[in-house]
Motif scaffolding. Structure first.
Motif, PDB file in Angstrom:
ATOM      1  N   ALA A  60      43.888 -19.754 -14.223  1.00 42.46           N
ATOM      2  CA  ALA A  60      43.400 -18.628 -15.711  1.00 42.46           C
ATOM      3  C   ALA A  60      43.048 -20.079 -16.633  1.00 42.46           C
ATOM      4  O   ALA A  60      42.152 -19.380 -18.267  1.00 42.46           O
ATOM      5  CB  ALA A  60      43.850 -17.122 -16.385  1.00 42.46           C
ATOM      6  N   ASP A  61      44.715 -20.204 -17.215  1.00 42.72           N
ATOM      7  CA  ASP A  61      44.657 -20.938 -18.189  1.00 42.72           C
ATOM      8  C   ASP A  61      44.050 -22.265 -18.802  1.00 42.72           C
ATOM      9  O   ASP A  61      43.162 -22.369 -19.471  1.00 42.72           O
ATOM     10  CB  ASP A  61      46.850 -21.222 -18.954  1.00 42.72           C
ATOM     11  N   HIS A  62      43.825 -22.885 -17.251  1.00 43.34           N
ATOM     12  CA  HIS A  62      43.234 -23.985 -16.803  1.00 43.34           C
ATOM     13  C   HIS A  62      41.141 -23.494 -17.360  1.00 43.34           C
ATOM     14  O   HIS A  62      41.093 -24.722 -18.056  1.00 43.34           O
ATOM     15  CB  HIS A  62      42.749 -24.380 -16.024  1.00 43.34           C
ATOM     16  N   VAL A  63      41.222 -22.480 -16.761  1.00 42.38           N
ATOM     17  CA  VAL A  63      39.667 -21.913 -16.786  1.00 42.38           C
ATOM     18  C   VAL A  63      39.246 -21.423 -18.663  1.00 42.38           C
ATOM     19  O   VAL A  63      38.105 -21.671 -18.482  1.00 42.38           O
ATOM     20  CB  VAL A  63      39.512 -20.970 -16.119  1.00 42.38           C
ATOM     21  N   ALA A  64      40.224 -20.934 -19.007  1.00 42.76           N
ATOM     22  CA  ALA A  64      39.996 -20.753 -20.660  1.00 42.76           C
ATOM     23  C   ALA A  64      39.769 -22.056 -21.158  1.00 42.76           C
ATOM     24  O   ALA A  64      39.290 -21.502 -21.972  1.00 42.76           O
ATOM     25  CB  ALA A  64      41.287 -19.989 -21.006  1.00 42.76           C
ATOM     26  N   ALA A  65      40.493 -22.731 -20.588  1.00 42.41           N
ATOM     27  CA  ALA A  65      40.041 -24.334 -21.588  1.00 42.41           C
ATOM     28  C   ALA A  65      39.077 -24.399 -21.463  1.00 42.41           C
ATOM     29  O   ALA A  65      38.469 -25.645 -22.064  1.00 42.41           O
ATOM     30  CB  ALA A  65      41.608 -24.516 -20.936  1.00 42.41           C
ATOM     31  N   VAL A  66      38.770 -24.782 -20.156  1.00 43.90           N
ATOM     32  CA  VAL A  66      37.632 -25.840 -19.711  1.00 43.90           C
ATOM     33  C   VAL A  66      36.457 -25.115 -19.792  1.00 43.90           C
ATOM     34  O   VAL A  66      35.439 -25.781 -19.925  1.00 43.90           O
ATOM     35  CB  VAL A  66      37.758 -26.492 -18.110  1.00 43.90           C
ATOM     36  N   GLU A  67      36.225 -23.912 -18.508  1.00 38.72           N
ATOM     37  CA  GLU A  67      35.163 -23.115 -19.141  1.00 38.72           C
ATOM     38  C   GLU A  67      34.419 -22.806 -20.095  1.00 38.72           C
ATOM     39  O   GLU A  67      32.758 -22.885 -19.836  1.00 38.72           O
ATOM     40  CB  GLU A  67      34.956 -21.377 -17.734  1.00 38.72           C
ATOM     41  N   PRO A  68      34.767 -22.013 -20.822  1.00 39.65           N
ATOM     42  CA  PRO A  68      33.005 -21.732 -22.578  1.00 39.65           C
ATOM     43  C   PRO A  68      32.785 -22.925 -22.740  1.00 39.65           C
ATOM     44  O   PRO A  68      31.487 -22.876 -23.140  1.00 39.65           O
ATOM     45  CB  PRO A  68      34.439 -21.267 -23.208  1.00 39.65           C
ATOM     46  N   PRO A  69      33.123 -24.251 -22.835  1.00 32.57           N
ATOM     47  CA  PRO A  69      32.809 -25.437 -23.956  1.00 32.57           C
ATOM     48  C   PRO A  69      30.669 -25.590 -22.210  1.00 32.57           C
ATOM     49  O   PRO A  69      30.191 -26.151 -23.089  1.00 32.57           O
ATOM     50  CB  PRO A  69      33.552 -26.432 -23.605  1.00 32.57           C
ATOM     51  N   ILE A  70      31.527 -25.547 -21.475  1.00 27.63           N
ATOM     52  CA  ILE A  70      30.569 -25.739 -20.332  1.00 27.63           C
ATOM     53  C   ILE A  70      29.357 -24.512 -19.871  1.00 27.63           C
ATOM     54  O   ILE A  70      28.573 -25.076 -20.348  1.00 27.63           O
ATOM     55  CB  ILE A  70      30.867 -26.064 -18.703  1.00 27.63           C
ATOM     56  N   ARG A  71      29.663 -23.285 -20.198  1.00 25.91           N
ATOM     57  CA  ARG A  71      28.649 -22.323 -20.940  1.00 25.91           C
ATOM     58  C   ARG A  71      28.067 -23.032 -21.602  1.00 25.91           C
ATOM     59  O   ARG A  71      26.833 -22.505 -21.836  1.00 25.91           O
ATOM     60  CB  ARG A  71      29.085 -21.025 -20.686  1.00 25.91           C
ATOM     61  N   GLU A  72      28.943 -23.011 -23.484  1.00 28.75           N
ATOM     62  CA  GLU A  72      28.069 -23.742 -24.416  1.00 28.75           C
ATOM     63  C   GLU A  72      26.470 -24.096 -24.282  1.00 28.75           C
ATOM     64  O   GLU A  72      25.677 -24.284 -24.943  1.00 28.75           O
ATOM     65  CB  GLU A  72      29.181 -23.368 -25.917  1.00 28.75           C
ATOM     66  N   VAL A  73      27.601 -25.766 -23.093  1.00 29.12           N
ATOM     67  CA  VAL A  73      26.073 -26.851 -23.423  1.00 29.12           C
ATOM     68  C   VAL A  73      25.214 -25.854 -22.457  1.00 29.12           C
ATOM     69  O   VAL A  73      24.119 -26.535 -22.952  1.00 29.12           O
ATOM     70  CB  VAL A  73      26.780 -28.067 -22.526  1.00 29.12           C
ATOM     71  N   LEU A  74      24.997 -25.337 -20.969  1.00 25.97           N
ATOM     72  CA  LEU A  74      24.185 -23.893 -20.701  1.00 25.97           C
ATOM     73  C   LEU A  74      23.497 -23.709 -21.427  1.00 25.97           C
ATOM     74  O   LEU A  74      21.691 -23.764 -21.309  1.00 25.97           O
ATOM     75  CB  LEU A  74      25.216 -23.451 -19.440  1.00 25.97           C
ATOM     76  N   SER A  75      23.948 -22.544 -22.487  1.00 26.43           N
ATOM     77  CA  SER A  75      23.173 -21.990 -23.353  1.00 26.43           C
ATOM     78  C   SER A  75      22.384 -22.880 -24.850  1.00 26.43           C
ATOM     79  O   SER A  75      21.417 -21.989 -24.685  1.00 26.43           O
ATOM     80  CB  SER A  75      23.985 -20.711 -23.802  1.00 26.43           C
ATOM     81  N   SER A  76      22.918 -23.973 -24.399  1.00 22.14           N
ATOM     82  CA  SER A  76      22.320 -24.386 -25.820  1.00 22.14           C
ATOM     83  C   SER A  76      21.683 -25.647 -25.535  1.00 22.14           C
ATOM     84  O   SER A  76      20.641 -26.161 -26.800  1.00 22.14           O
ATOM     85  CB  SER A  76      23.483 -24.863 -27.300  1.00 22.14           C
ATOM     86  N   GLY A  77      21.723 -25.868 -24.693  1.00 16.13           N
ATOM     87  CA  GLY A  77      21.351 -27.575 -23.977  1.00 16.13           C
ATOM     88  C   GLY A  77      22.088 -29.053 -25.185  1.00 16.13           C
ATOM     89  O   GLY A  77      20.661 -29.663 -25.232  1.00 16.13           O
ATOM     90  N   ARG A  78      22.467 -28.695 -26.025  1.00 16.55           N
ATOM     91  CA  ARG A  78      23.157 -29.843 -26.463  1.00 16.55           C
ATOM     92  C   ARG A  78      24.166 -30.333 -26.158  1.00 16.55           C
ATOM     93  O   ARG A  78      25.478 -29.508 -25.860  1.00 16.55           O
ATOM     94  CB  ARG A  78      23.379 -29.359 -27.954  1.00 16.55           C
TER      95      ARG A  78
END
Length: 516
Positions: A60-78
């Motif tokens: 869970a610690d690894h996921v919490a550190a890595v996954e949110p920024p990838i979701r932000e790229v998916l949502s913003s396209g930046r």
């Protein structure tokens, strides 16, 4: 084949062998592609990643550190470029440089996210080592420069660690005190203080430690060999987490400065004494000079006679300037303005002798040409310095003023209509240099009602670097510019007041005669 794989299909042969980790995620954040480099970072094979999410593979610690920024790229396209990321591992923290890019198809539809992962742990370790090396080098250079600065400026530094009781002196402070090695305790440091000043040094220490205040003290120190010097120390307390942990400060040898100050004080006291003596002498000389000048001038029928005397205030000396006015036979009045060069008792004495001689000669024969001739012979016999003079005789009955001058500035005549001119003639040599058998030239003027004639010494017009002829012309313009009717008393008073003390080069004597 998944559309995302199709997008990176041409690069897969290159990405598989790349030392930089590479992965592609779809909208559900499932792994669509992972190269071997990234799989090795994760400790799994590349095949184990495909079709699975990070939550299915990692903590869970690894996921919490890595996954949110990838979701932000998916949502913003930046994209995210060169993002630093640190993750804990069994071998300690690892440091990565991350890039995240949106992946689009040919029509611009967002398909997923590509991620590159570069392990920079070793590079960062090397950079940290280089930074630490640079910091140590800078500290060494700073310590060297601090020692050099103390040596050049002549001050030393010290500190006392209150937790260990240890003292620390710089090399320059050891040089100042003559210590072969730095003291290690407060007691050893106090052993260098002159016995009578130990209480002063102790109070300084207590102010820093007990009162927690910055303080400065000056006391004597005994160097090895017995020489006593005076030092000034400034210290301040140092706190850590609210607790006093040490005191530190600087010390400078002020022996030479204090010796200079003491010499300056002695010189100042000597100068004050000398000035007091000179002032007393000056007061006596001024009293003597004023006693020579007439206390009053005679009343002149049908005319106003006014005089003024302004001694120079910028010097202690006195001058040989004088004026005189006295009655003659037939109701006439003798008028005199003169100047003996010099500013000392000799000049004042010479002035007194010349004044008395002029009076004696004028009572015998008041003709101006004769009085100056006889006075010149008298000055030559006494071998006096430069003497100039204006002598004249005014007859109230005819309003006629006859005069002769010996090297003196010319009189200025202001007529009743307000115009003014210099009475330049006659011109004669300074007293003491004209042959005894040659009388001085003489001139005369008849004063009309309201006319005023001004006699003066050069202190009225003399200025440093200023041409005397221009100064006389400026005086003439000054008299002509006054629109008020001439008044002798007011004129001499205002002329004296108009000369600033700082500009006055010599004593000023004025004599003004105005016909009513």
């Amino acid at each position: 084949m998944h559309p995302l794989v199709d997008q990176v299909r041409l690069l897969i042969p290159v990405l598989d062998d790349s030392p930089i980790g590479f992965a592609v995620f779809d909208h559900e954040l499932r792994y669509i592609y992972v190269n071997d480099a990234l799989a090795r970072h994760h400790g799994r094979s590349a095949h184990e990643h495909i079709g699975r999410t990070m939550a299915e593979l990692f903590s869970a610690d690894h996921v919490a550190a890595v996954e949110p920024p990838i979701r932000e790229v998916l949502s913003s396209g930046r994209p995210h470029r060169d993002v630093a990321l640190s993750l804990p591992t069994n071998g300690g923290p690892r440091h990565f440089s991350i890039n995240r890019y949106p992946v689009h198809d040919l029509v611009g539809e967002l398909l997923g996210v590509a991620v590159t992962v570069q392990d920079v742990t070793e590079a960062r370790r090397v950079a940290d080592l280089e930074a630490e090396t640079a910091r140590l080098r800078e500290n060494a250079e700073l310590a060297y420069r601090l020692e050099a600065a103390q040596r050049i400026a002549g001050f030393g530094s010290w500190e006392f660690d209150l937790r260990t009781g240890r003292a620390l002196w710089s090399r320059q402070l050891c040089a100042i005190t003559g210590a072969e090695e730095a003291p290690r305790t407060e007691a050893e440091a106090l052993s260098y203080v002159y016995a009578d000043d130990v209480h002063v040094a102790t109070n300084f220490y207590r102010t820093l430690v007990d009162l927690h205040r910055t303080a400065t003290v000056e006391c004597r120190v005994v160097r090895r060999g017995g020489r006593v010097i005076t030092v000034r120390s400034t210290g301040e307390p140092v706190f850590e987490d609210g607790a006093l942990i040490k005191i530190w400060g600087t010390t400078v040898d002020v022996s030479a400065q204090r010796a200079v100050e003491e010499s300056a004080r002695r010189a100042e006291r000597a100068a004050e004494l000398a000035n007091a003596e000179l002032a007393a002498e000056h007061a006596v000389l001024q009293m003597f000079q004023r006693s020579v000048l007439p206390e009053t001038v005679p009343e002149v029928p049908g005319a106003q006679l006014a005089v003024a005397y302004q001694p120079i205030t910028q010097r202690i000396e006195i001058g040989g300037d004088w004026y005189d006015a006295f009655g003659l036979a037939g109701g006439r009045v003798a008028l005199v303005v003169g100047d003996v060069s010099g500013h000392d008792l000799r000049a004042a004495t010479a002035m007194s002798q010349v004044r008395n001689a002029v009076r004696a000669y004028a009572l015998e024969d008041p003709r101006p040409c004769t009085v100056l001739q006889r006075t010149s012979a008298f000055v030559a016999l006494l071998e006096m310095d430069l003497v100039t003079m204006l002598f004249g005789v005014y007859d109230p009955g005819t309003a006629s003023l006859a005069w002769s001058r010996a090297g003196h500035p010319p009189p200025v005549l202001r007529t009743a209509d307000g115009s003014a001119r210099s009475l330049d003639g006659p011109k004669g040599m300074v007293l003491g240099y004209r042959p005894a058998d040659r009388p001085y030239p003489e001139d005369a003027v008849t004063l009309a009602p309201g006319d005023l004639v001004l006699w003066y010494t050069d202190g009225l017009i003399e200025r440093r670097g200023y041409d005397m002829h221009l100064a006389v012309e400026e005086l003439r313009r000054q008299l002509a510019a006054d629109p008020r009717p001439a008044d002798a008393e007011r004129l001499v008073r205002e002329l004296v007041a108009a000369v600033p003390a700082i500009d006055q080069e010599d004593d000023i004597c004025l004599l003004a005669l105005r016909r009513d």
